[in-house]
Design a protein around this motif. Structure first.
Motif, PDB file in Angstrom:
ATOM      1  N   LEU A 221       0.841  -1.187   0.000  1.00  0.00           N
ATOM      2  CA  LEU A 221       0.000   0.000   0.000  1.00  0.00           C
ATOM      3  C   LEU A 221       0.888   1.254   0.000  1.00  0.00           C
ATOM      4  CD1 LEU A 221      -3.121   0.344   0.112  1.00  0.00           C
ATOM      5  CD2 LEU A 221      -2.855   0.858   2.549  1.00  0.00           C
ATOM      6  N   PRO A 222       0.635   2.195  -0.915  1.00  0.00           N
ATOM      7  CA  PRO A 222       1.466   3.408  -0.957  1.00  0.00           C
ATOM      8  C   PRO A 222       1.497   4.162   0.363  1.00  0.00           C
ATOM      9  CG  PRO A 222       0.161   3.236  -2.961  1.00  0.00           C
ATOM     10  CD  PRO A 222      -0.318   2.150  -2.040  1.00  0.00           C
ATOM     11  N   GLU A 223       0.386   4.181   1.094  1.00  0.00           N
ATOM     12  CA  GLU A 223       0.345   4.907   2.361  1.00  0.00           C
ATOM     13  C   GLU A 223       1.211   4.271   3.438  1.00  0.00           C
ATOM     14  OE1 GLU A 223      -3.521   5.625   3.858  1.00  0.00           O
ATOM     15  OE2 GLU A 223      -3.892   7.306   2.509  1.00  0.00           O
ATOM     16  N   HIS A 224       1.721   3.081   3.175  1.00  0.00           N
ATOM     17  CA  HIS A 224       2.572   2.397   4.145  1.00  0.00           C
ATOM     18  C   HIS A 224       4.052   2.506   3.798  1.00  0.00           C
ATOM     19  CE1 HIS A 224      -0.943  -0.465   5.436  1.00  0.00           C
ATOM     20  NE2 HIS A 224      -1.111   0.779   5.852  1.00  0.00           N
ATOM     21  N   ARG A 225       4.398   3.325   2.827  1.00  0.00           N
ATOM     22  CA  ARG A 225       5.813   3.418   2.446  1.00  0.00           C
ATOM     23  C   ARG A 225       6.686   3.834   3.627  1.00  0.00           C
ATOM     24  NH1 ARG A 225       6.582   7.391  -2.260  1.00  0.00           N
ATOM     25  NH2 ARG A 225       4.906   8.465  -1.144  1.00  0.00           N
ATOM     26  N   HIS A 226       6.208   4.808   4.390  1.00  0.00           N
ATOM     27  CA  HIS A 226       7.021   5.267   5.524  1.00  0.00           C
ATOM     28  C   HIS A 226       7.144   4.181   6.583  1.00  0.00           C
ATOM     29  CE1 HIS A 226       3.093   5.802   7.308  1.00  0.00           C
ATOM     30  NE2 HIS A 226       3.633   6.138   8.462  1.00  0.00           N
ATOM     31  N   ILE A 227       6.096   3.371   6.747  1.00  0.00           N
ATOM     32  CA  ILE A 227       6.140   2.288   7.728  1.00  0.00           C
ATOM     33  C   ILE A 227       7.133   1.218   7.292  1.00  0.00           C
ATOM     34  CG2 ILE A 227       4.780   0.334   8.620  1.00  0.00           C
ATOM     35  CD1 ILE A 227       2.434   2.304   8.875  1.00  0.00           C
ATOM     36  N   ARG A 228       7.095   0.864   6.002  1.00  0.00           N
ATOM     37  CA  ARG A 228       8.051  -0.127   5.500  1.00  0.00           C
ATOM     38  C   ARG A 228       9.482   0.379   5.639  1.00  0.00           C
ATOM     39  NH1 ARG A 228       3.869  -0.594   1.569  1.00  0.00           N
ATOM     40  NH2 ARG A 228       5.020   0.679   0.060  1.00  0.00           N
ATOM     41  N   LEU A 229       9.679   1.676   5.398  1.00  0.00           N
ATOM     42  CA  LEU A 229      11.014   2.245   5.500  1.00  0.00           C
ATOM     43  C   LEU A 229      11.502   2.248   6.951  1.00  0.00           C
ATOM     44  CD1 LEU A 229      13.382   3.580   4.084  1.00  0.00           C
ATOM     45  CD2 LEU A 229      12.179   5.773   4.254  1.00  0.00           C
ATOM     46  N   LEU A 230      10.653   2.681   7.868  1.00  0.00           N
ATOM     47  CA  LEU A 230      11.028   2.670   9.275  1.00  0.00           C
ATOM     48  C   LEU A 230      11.292   1.251   9.776  1.00  0.00           C
ATOM     49  CD1 LEU A 230       8.634   5.229  11.039  1.00  0.00           C
ATOM     50  CD2 LEU A 230      11.100   5.428  10.767  1.00  0.00           C
ATOM     51  N   ALA A 231      10.433   0.315   9.367  1.00  0.00           N
ATOM     52  CA  ALA A 231      10.610  -1.075   9.791  1.00  0.00           C
ATOM     53  C   ALA A 231      11.940  -1.626   9.288  1.00  0.00           C
ATOM     54  CB  ALA A 231       9.447  -1.925   9.285  1.00  0.00           C
ATOM     55  N   ALA A 232      12.287  -1.299   8.059  1.00  0.00           N
ATOM     56  CA  ALA A 232      13.571  -1.756   7.509  1.00  0.00           C
ATOM     57  C   ALA A 232      14.737  -1.126   8.271  1.00  0.00           C
ATOM     58  CB  ALA A 232      13.656  -1.406   6.027  1.00  0.00           C
ATOM     59  N   GLU A 233      14.640   0.167   8.583  1.00  0.00           N
ATOM     60  CA  GLU A 233      15.702   0.850   9.318  1.00  0.00           C
ATOM     61  C   GLU A 233      15.913   0.232  10.691  1.00  0.00           C
ATOM     62  OE1 GLU A 233      14.934   5.022   9.574  1.00  0.00           O
ATOM     63  OE2 GLU A 233      15.376   5.405   7.462  1.00  0.00           O
ATOM     64  N   ARG A 234      14.847  -0.252  11.317  1.00  0.00           N
ATOM     65  CA  ARG A 234      14.936  -0.778  12.679  1.00  0.00           C
ATOM     66  C   ARG A 234      14.931  -2.302  12.729  1.00  0.00           C
ATOM     67  NH1 ARG A 234      11.806   2.194  17.286  1.00  0.00           N
ATOM     68  NH2 ARG A 234      13.465   1.037  18.341  1.00  0.00           N
ATOM     69  N   GLY A 235      14.951  -2.960  11.571  1.00  0.00           N
ATOM     70  CA  GLY A 235      15.019  -4.412  11.532  1.00  0.00           C
ATOM     71  C   GLY A 235      13.776  -5.102  12.053  1.00  0.00           C
ATOM     72  N   VAL A 236      12.614  -4.546  11.768  1.00  0.00           N
ATOM     73  CA  VAL A 236      11.341  -5.083  12.257  1.00  0.00           C
ATOM     74  C   VAL A 236      10.620  -5.800  11.122  1.00  0.00           C
ATOM     75  CG1 VAL A 236       9.105  -4.494  13.270  1.00  0.00           C
ATOM     76  CG2 VAL A 236      11.152  -3.218  13.937  1.00  0.00           C
TER      77      VAL A 236
END
Length: 377
Positions: A342-357
């Motif tokens: 979902l495009p609205e989740h781009r920031h969530i995917r990015l943050l999750a990747a940065e924090r290894g979640v």
């Protein structure tokens, strides 16, 4: 001024406290900017979960995302400003029609503060009225700041007071507000205040005063203090807050170069004129039946808690805004999403990747996404 208005701490305004203009919000908070309250994130989480400390007694070290994420915030704001403006217009008109033609806006710090300012701007732009706007603290399991409430009700009629927040998750703050105001009304000579929150988004179906029930991204949820007037979360700590004093918070002046608080407000309010017809149509389409709260979100969260073996619903943070908060300032365990890209989740995917979640796709979610906090962190 009534006898119970015995505030020992003065109200705060920008630019001395916070980066908002002084006419846009009055902070009913004690300035704790010079107090060391931040600690290691994992140790803080461990102490909170073990019951050794309450989350409001300290502050997390605010995670500052990298440049790619900050650029994503600007893109998100640009593409969502009109949708946000529409939600602001709808909830503002509901407040004026159903609560008070001259409301006193009381935002719950801190997510409610930018929303309260936007509601005030809508009323000023569209109706030519300039409501007084305060921000006060409410703390889960500890209640609302009664010193701040005393300050407000000494100056404004109880019927005019409208509590504002950014969004609902499962409805914990709505429940906290209801309980806190019932307790407040039992104090001598205190009024019974309307406990229904006005919010931009109500995905948990907890209130009738909302701009939308869609679980969509409110850009102010993407960041911490740098989109909330450079003010921290609120603090209720007996070492620093005495009788007759407001709950506390810090003004993060050192983050001024990263502050986008004004940009967020200006981008949304610039769209007010463009959405006026759409707001009118949305209001006409609403019915009492469609607006009746169902509290479906809370039931969904209980199911998730059981499914993932978590000890408390407080470890389940539903909705885009709450999931973002988990990734920015808690110790996240995993993120559940209804759709994987979902495009609205781009920031969530990015943050999750940065924090290894890890991010898991769960098509049956009642919300578009859910953040789970790591237990026994």
């Amino acid at each position: 001024m009534t006898a119970f208005d015995a505030t020992r701490t003065p109200p705060l305004c920008g630019p001395q406290f916070g980066s908002y203009a002084p006419d846009e919000v009055t902070w009913l908070l004690k300035d704790l900017s010079d107090v060391a309250l931040e600690g290691d994130l994992r140790e803080r989480e461990r102490r909170i979960q073990s019951g050794q400390a309450h989350y409001a007694e300290s502050l997390p070290i605010e995670y500052q995302p990298g440049p790619e994420y900050r650029q994503l915030f600007h893109e998100t704001l640009r593409t969502s400003a009109r949708r946000l403006a529409e939600a602001v217009g709808v909830v503002s008109e509901l407040v004026l029609a159903e609560r008070s033609p001259a409301p006193t806006l009381v935002s719950l710090a801190r997510a409610g503060t930018p929303v309260g300012i936007l509601i005030r701007r809508w009323m000023q732009t569209v109706h030519g009225i300039e409501p007084q706007h305060y921000t006060i603290s409410i703390v889960r399991d500890r209640g609302i700041d009664t010193v701040a409430l005393d300050h407000i009700v000494a100056r404004h009629s109880g019927e005019s007071i409208v509590f504002v927040d950014g969004w609902t998750g499962k409805g914990a703050i709505q429940r906290e507000l209801t309980a806190a105001l019932a307790e407040y009304a039992r104090l001598p000579d205190r009024p019974r205040l309307n406990d229904e929150l006005a919010v931009l988004a109500d995905p948990g179906s907890c209130t009738t005063l909302y701009g939308t029930r869609d679980d969509f991204l409110i850009a102010s949820a993407c960041l911490n203090s740098t989109v909330s007037g450079l003010v921290s979360r609120t603090v209720l700590n007996a070492d620093h807050i005495g009788p007759g004093e407001f709950h506390g918070a810090k003004f993060y002046r050192h983050l001024a170069e990263h502050d986008v608080s004004a940009q967020f407000l200006d981008s949304v309010s610039a769209e007010f004129e463009a959405v006026r017809d759409r707001v009118r149509d949305r209001l006409a389409a609403m019915t009492p039946e469609s607006r009746t709260p169902t509290w479906a979100g809370w039931r969904s969260v209980e199911q998730i808690r059981l499914e993932y073996g978590l000890s408390s619903v407080n470890l389940v943070k539903p909705g885009v805004g709450e999931t973002t908060r988990v990734l920015l300032r808690r110790v996240p365990w995993r993120v559940l999403v209804r759709e994987g890209d979902l495009p609205e989740h781009r920031h969530i995917r990015l943050l999750a990747a940065e924090r290894g979640v890890p991010v898991e796709v769960s098509p049956d979610l009642a919300y578009s996404c859910v953040g789970l906090i790591k237990e026994d962190a």
